[in-house]
Design an enzyme around this catalytic site. Sequence first.
Site, mmCIF file in Angstrom:
data_model
loop_
_atom_site.group_PDB
_atom_site.id
_atom_site.type_symbol
_atom_site.label_atom_id
_atom_site.label_comp_id
_atom_site.label_asym_id
_atom_site.label_seq_id
_atom_site.Cartn_x
_atom_site.Cartn_y
_atom_site.Cartn_z
ATOM 1 N N ASP A 15 8.804 -4.662 8.314
ATOM 2 C CA ASP A 15 8.071 -3.483 7.872
ATOM 3 C C ASP A 15 6.839 -3.373 8.780
ATOM 4 O O ASP A 15 6.465 -4.345 9.447
ATOM 5 C CB ASP A 15 7.663 -3.657 6.409
ATOM 6 C CG ASP A 15 6.785 -2.539 5.912
ATOM 7 O OD1 ASP A 15 7.189 -1.375 6.045
ATOM 8 O OD2 ASP A 15 5.685 -2.830 5.402
ATOM 9 N N ASP A 17 3.415 -1.170 8.079
ATOM 10 C CA ASP A 17 2.122 -1.131 7.403
ATOM 11 C C ASP A 17 2.019 -2.223 6.340
ATOM 12 O O ASP A 17 2.841 -2.302 5.429
ATOM 13 C CB ASP A 17 1.904 0.236 6.750
ATOM 14 C CG ASP A 17 1.811 1.341 7.793
ATOM 15 O OD1 ASP A 17 0.946 1.234 8.670
ATOM 16 O OD2 ASP A 17 2.617 2.281 7.732
ATOM 17 N N ASP A 171 5.893 -6.622 2.713
ATOM 18 C CA ASP A 171 4.706 -6.864 1.888
ATOM 19 C C ASP A 171 4.777 -6.167 0.542
ATOM 20 O O ASP A 171 3.863 -6.316 -0.272
ATOM 21 C CB ASP A 171 3.438 -6.409 2.624
ATOM 22 C CG ASP A 171 3.359 -4.898 2.754
ATOM 23 O OD1 ASP A 171 2.332 -4.316 2.352
ATOM 24 O OD2 ASP A 171 4.313 -4.299 3.268
#
Length: 207
Positions: A15, A17, A171
Site C-alpha cells: 500500500d 499512504d 496499514d
Amino acid sequence: MLPLPEGEFDAYLFDCDGTIADSMPVHHLAWRRALAEYGAEFGEELFYAWGGRTPASVIADLNAQQGLAMPVDVVDARRERFFQELLPSVRAVPEVLEHILSAYGEVPFAVVSGSSRESVTASLTALGLLDRFEVMVCAGDYTNGKPDPECFLTAASLLRVAPSRCVVFEDTDYGMQAAAAAGMAAVRVPPPWQRHPSGVSSSGGVG
C-alpha cells in the site's frame, strides 16, 4: 525492520499512504480543508477506520451520513491539490523503507493503493522511490476497492506471481482484509501514533 510472515515470497505488494509514505496525517489535513468548504466533518477516528478506501466512496458516504450533496469530483480534486501542497513534508515509513531497500532487485514490487495514480506517483517521486516499483495499481485500475481483494489480485496477475507467493504490506483494516481475501500473507504497518511515541496529531498537521 518489521518481521515477515513465515514462507517464501516471490513478490512484495505495498500500500502507499501510511505504508510506504508516512502521509496519513497530511492526507487528513487535506481532507479537512477540502470538506470544510461544505461544512462536512471527517474526524480522525473515522478517517483512520476508512483508510484504504477510494476518495470517491468516502465522499459519497459522507454525503449520505451528513445529508450533504458535495460534488465528488470537485471535492476530490481540491483534496488532491491540498495534499500536493503539503507533500514536501512527507517522509517514508522507516520500517517499510528498510524492506524496500533490502529486497529491491531480489523480488519484484508493486504498489497497490486506493489513491489516484497521480497522487501515488507524486508521493513516490517525492520519496525518490518511484523507480523501485514495476507495477502500480491505483484507483481507477480496478472496480471494487479494499476490503475486496481485486486490487491485490490485479497486481499479482500483472507481476505474474501466484497470490499465495505474494506478501502484502498494509496499514489499514480494509487492506489487511483484502490481502487475506486474496490468499496473501501480510505485514501490518503500525499507525503513526505507535511509530512515533511522542504522538502524532493529524489535526495539526490522508488517503
